[in-house]
Write a protein that holds these residues in place. Structure first.
Motif, PDB file in Angstrom:
ATOM      1  N   ARG A 157       0.829  -1.217   0.000  1.00 40.52           N
ATOM      2  CA  ARG A 157       0.000   0.000   0.000  1.00 40.52           C
ATOM      3  C   ARG A 157       0.858   1.259   0.000  1.00 40.52           C
ATOM      4  O   ARG A 157       0.376   2.337  -0.327  1.00 40.52           O
ATOM      5  CB  ARG A 157      -0.927   0.007   1.216  1.00 40.52           C
ATOM      6  CG  ARG A 157      -2.179  -0.849   1.006  1.00 40.52           C
ATOM      7  CD  ARG A 157      -3.199  -0.657   2.115  1.00 40.52           C
ATOM      8  NE  ARG A 157      -2.777  -1.232   3.383  1.00 40.52           N
ATOM      9  CZ  ARG A 157      -2.855  -2.548   3.670  1.00 40.52           C
ATOM     10  NH1 ARG A 157      -3.329  -3.400   2.782  1.00 40.52           N
ATOM     11  NH2 ARG A 157      -2.463  -2.983   4.843  1.00 40.52           N
ATOM     12  N   ARG A 158       2.118   1.137   0.384  1.00 49.66           N
ATOM     13  CA  ARG A 158       3.025   2.289   0.315  1.00 49.66           C
ATOM     14  C   ARG A 158       3.952   2.201  -0.892  1.00 49.66           C
ATOM     15  O   ARG A 158       5.001   2.840  -0.925  1.00 49.66           O
ATOM     16  CB  ARG A 158       3.816   2.405   1.618  1.00 49.66           C
ATOM     17  CG  ARG A 158       2.915   2.839   2.768  1.00 49.66           C
ATOM     18  CD  ARG A 158       3.613   2.622   4.096  1.00 49.66           C
ATOM     19  NE  ARG A 158       2.665   2.713   5.197  1.00 49.66           N
ATOM     20  CZ  ARG A 158       2.684   3.668   6.125  1.00 49.66           C
ATOM     21  NH1 ARG A 158       3.592   4.605   6.079  1.00 49.66           N
ATOM     22  NH2 ARG A 158       1.795   3.673   7.078  1.00 49.66           N
ATOM     23  N   GLY A 159       3.552   1.376  -1.856  1.00 48.29           N
ATOM     24  CA  GLY A 159       4.268   1.383  -3.131  1.00 48.29           C
ATOM     25  C   GLY A 159       5.487   0.493  -3.196  1.00 48.29           C
ATOM     26  O   GLY A 159       6.299   0.617  -4.124  1.00 48.29           O
ATOM     27  N   ILE A 160       5.646  -0.398  -2.233  1.00 46.64           N
ATOM     28  CA  ILE A 160       6.801  -1.306  -2.245  1.00 46.64           C
ATOM     29  C   ILE A 160       6.323  -2.702  -2.642  1.00 46.64           C
ATOM     30  O   ILE A 160       5.585  -3.355  -1.899  1.00 46.64           O
ATOM     31  CB  ILE A 160       7.495  -1.334  -0.865  1.00 46.64           C
ATOM     32  CG1 ILE A 160       7.971   0.078  -0.495  1.00 46.64           C
ATOM     33  CG2 ILE A 160       8.668  -2.330  -0.871  1.00 46.64           C
ATOM     34  CD1 ILE A 160       8.485   0.232   0.930  1.00 46.64           C
ATOM     35  N   ALA A 161       6.716  -3.134  -3.845  1.00 50.86           N
ATOM     36  CA  ALA A 161       6.350  -4.469  -4.318  1.00 50.86           C
ATOM     37  C   ALA A 161       7.154  -5.508  -3.552  1.00 50.86           C
ATOM     38  O   ALA A 161       8.326  -5.275  -3.218  1.00 50.86           O
ATOM     39  CB  ALA A 161       6.624  -4.589  -5.813  1.00 50.86           C
TER      40      ALA A 161
ATOM     41  N   THR B 140       2.552  17.089  13.117  1.00 51.10           N
ATOM     42  CA  THR B 140       3.575  17.198  12.067  1.00 51.10           C
ATOM     43  C   THR B 140       3.156  16.326  10.884  1.00 51.10           C
ATOM     44  O   THR B 140       2.145  15.630  10.943  1.00 51.10           O
ATOM     45  CB  THR B 140       4.961  16.694  12.558  1.00 51.10           C
ATOM     46  OG1 THR B 140       4.943  15.262  12.619  1.00 51.10           O
ATOM     47  CG2 THR B 140       5.325  17.269  13.912  1.00 51.10           C
ATOM     48  N   ASP B 141       3.956  16.357   9.831  1.00 50.24           N
ATOM     49  CA  ASP B 141       3.704  15.480   8.681  1.00 50.24           C
ATOM     50  C   ASP B 141       4.513  14.187   8.759  1.00 50.24           C
ATOM     51  O   ASP B 141       4.534  13.414   7.804  1.00 50.24           O
ATOM     52  CB  ASP B 141       4.065  16.207   7.375  1.00 50.24           C
ATOM     53  CG  ASP B 141       3.095  17.334   7.089  1.00 50.24           C
ATOM     54  OD1 ASP B 141       1.967  17.301   7.608  1.00 50.24           O
ATOM     55  OD2 ASP B 141       3.476  18.259   6.343  1.00 50.24           O
ATOM     56  N   PHE B 142       5.179  13.949   9.875  1.00 49.20           N
ATOM     57  CA  PHE B 142       5.953  12.714   9.995  1.00 49.20           C
ATOM     58  C   PHE B 142       5.036  11.502  10.005  1.00 49.20           C
ATOM     59  O   PHE B 142       3.949  11.537  10.590  1.00 49.20           O
ATOM     60  CB  PHE B 142       6.794  12.712  11.281  1.00 49.20           C
ATOM     61  CG  PHE B 142       7.993  13.594  11.217  1.00 49.20           C
ATOM     62  CD1 PHE B 142       9.157  13.154  10.614  1.00 49.20           C
ATOM     63  CD2 PHE B 142       7.960  14.873  11.751  1.00 49.20           C
ATOM     64  CE1 PHE B 142      10.274  13.984  10.555  1.00 49.20           C
ATOM     65  CE2 PHE B 142       9.066  15.703  11.693  1.00 49.20           C
ATOM     66  CZ  PHE B 142      10.223  15.259  11.085  1.00 49.20           C
ATOM     67  N   ASP B 143       5.494  10.453   9.364  1.00 46.82           N
ATOM     68  CA  ASP B 143       4.784   9.181   9.287  1.00 46.82           C
ATOM     69  C   ASP B 143       5.401   8.258  10.328  1.00 46.82           C
ATOM     70  O   ASP B 143       6.624   8.198  10.459  1.00 46.82           O
ATOM     71  CB  ASP B 143       4.995   8.619   7.873  1.00 46.82           C
ATOM     72  CG  ASP B 143       4.170   7.384   7.596  1.00 46.82           C
ATOM     73  OD1 ASP B 143       3.472   6.891   8.498  1.00 46.82           O
ATOM     74  OD2 ASP B 143       4.249   6.909   6.449  1.00 46.82           O
ATOM     75  N   GLU B 144       4.558   7.570  11.072  1.00 45.75           N
ATOM     76  CA  GLU B 144       5.076   6.638  12.090  1.00 45.75           C
ATOM     77  C   GLU B 144       5.174   5.215  11.563  1.00 45.75           C
ATOM     78  O   GLU B 144       5.843   4.379  12.162  1.00 45.75           O
ATOM     79  CB  GLU B 144       4.200   6.682  13.341  1.00 45.75           C
ATOM     80  CG  GLU B 144       4.326   7.989  14.125  1.00 45.75           C
ATOM     81  CD  GLU B 144       5.501   7.943  15.109  1.00 45.75           C
ATOM     82  OE1 GLU B 144       6.524   8.614  14.832  1.00 45.75           O
ATOM     83  OE2 GLU B 144       5.396   7.247  16.136  1.00 45.75           O
ATOM     84  N   GLY B 145       4.478   4.931  10.468  1.00 43.84           N
ATOM     85  CA  GLY B 145       4.540   3.582   9.889  1.00 43.84           C
ATOM     86  C   GLY B 145       3.673   2.583  10.642  1.00 43.84           C
ATOM     87  O   GLY B 145       3.127   2.901  11.699  1.00 43.84           O
ATOM     88  N   PRO B 146       3.555   1.382  10.089  1.00 40.99           N
ATOM     89  CA  PRO B 146       2.664   0.378  10.677  1.00 40.99           C
ATOM     90  C   PRO B 146       3.287  -0.368  11.848  1.00 40.99           C
ATOM     91  O   PRO B 146       4.444  -0.779  11.784  1.00 40.99           O
ATOM     92  CB  PRO B 146       2.419  -0.584   9.512  1.00 40.99           C
ATOM     93  CG  PRO B 146       3.674  -0.511   8.715  1.00 40.99           C
ATOM     94  CD  PRO B 146       4.180   0.904   8.835  1.00 40.99           C
ATOM     95  N   LEU B 147       2.512  -0.555  12.908  1.00 42.69           N
ATOM     96  CA  LEU B 147       2.932  -1.338  14.071  1.00 42.69           C
ATOM     97  C   LEU B 147       1.988  -2.529  14.225  1.00 42.69           C
ATOM     98  O   LEU B 147       0.860  -2.494  13.733  1.00 42.69           O
ATOM     99  CB  LEU B 147       2.845  -0.479  15.349  1.00 42.69           C
ATOM    100  CG  LEU B 147       3.726   0.763  15.428  1.00 42.69           C
ATOM    101  CD1 LEU B 147       3.516   1.462  16.771  1.00 42.69           C
ATOM    102  CD2 LEU B 147       5.200   0.404  15.251  1.00 42.69           C
TER     103      LEU B 147
END
Lengths: 186, 186
Positions: A157-161, B140-147
């Motif tokens: 979903r973040r564009g990483i195949a 902020t616009d920082f992304d924390e990513g999936p946990l």
């Protein structure tokens, strides 16, 4: 006195063993290099049984990594992290695909929870995986740590195949050899 | 020519601003240092608005970290990763609590998916969190990513105690100040 900086290094054999000018045209050629790095790291006794390599869109090598946790006294020094660190320093891009789409990471073993998380920020477009997390935990005492339930979907979903199981048997064979040799697990 | 090694460094102001000999007796004192590091990093323009620090059981400082992604051209150079790297090199222990129980990491913002994963391998016993992931993404616009869904339980089941919301307002304040200043988000 606190430490202000630290250096992380690959083993000395890397320069002699790896042809930095070769072109790795397909997924299998790219994974073969990652698996070869994992095997050499075991043979030379320079770290855990994991290798990784970063390629540009043309299949040119940007960096390689092997597990260096014990020799470098750093839990960060997994193969994928070494490869990201060195590729970013080499290219001068903290996101490897900024202006340069088509970056691939080949990892001989499925990235653990740390390397998985790092993959979101490193700037890669394709992740190639050799041995699975289940393989790693079946064949060795290494822990892969917790991942999101849909770990693959989160990447996609973040564009990483993601392509799993590339040269899986060859990657598994290195893990078995390491375990049979009674390698330290870290 | 491939890169064989790379160095990651803190900003030059750290040595002058941080008292390496002080004892940080409780969670609030430890978090106050992490938040102060985040604020100084914003004020000096030396990276993103995140700070972290590692302490031993007596509250002595083992290492500090600030976000250095852009200055160091490394997506790995988050505050927590810098603190782990430097603490491990400083102590000579790839797992900080090997033979030395009671290690604490204070992080001004909740660790992202990479730093979260790194926390399993670094060898800490207690994780103190200032601003939450929701705070970081709100301010902020920082992304924390999936946990993982039960990210906290995964840590606790592996023996890492978690305390959230320590000096949360102070940590949020730095994030707001950074965002108001139009900081680069990386």
């Amino acid at each position: 006195m606190l430490s202000h900086d630290a250096r992380l290094a690959l083993p000395d054999w890397v320069g002699a063993e790896i042809d930095a000018t070769a072109v790795y045209r397909d997924d299998e050629a790219r994974m073969a290099l990652a698996v070869r790095l994992s095997a050499l790291n075991v043979e030379r006794g320079t770290g855990g049984p994991f290798g990784a390599a970063v390629f540009d869109a043309q299949g040119r090598l940007l960096a390689v990594g092997v597990n260096r946790v014990v020799p470098e006294t750093s839990s960060i020094a997994h193969a994928e992290m070494m490869a990201y660190l060195l590729a970013q320093k080499h290219t001068g891009r903290a996101r490897l695909n900024d202006g340069h789409p088509g970056i691939t990471l080949a990892a001989s073993g499925q990235p653990c929870c740390m390397c998985y998380g790092a993959t979101f920020w490193a700037g890669i477009d394709t992740l190639l995986i050799g041995a699975s997390s289940a393989d790693v935990m079946e064949l060795t005492d290494f822990d892969e740590g917790p991942l999101p339930a849909d770990w693959r979907g989160e990447l996609e979903r973040r564009g990483i195949a993601v392509r799993e199981g590339v040269l899986r048997e060859a990657a598994r064979e290195v893990l078995s050899r390491y375990a049979a040799g009674g390698g330290i697990h870290y």
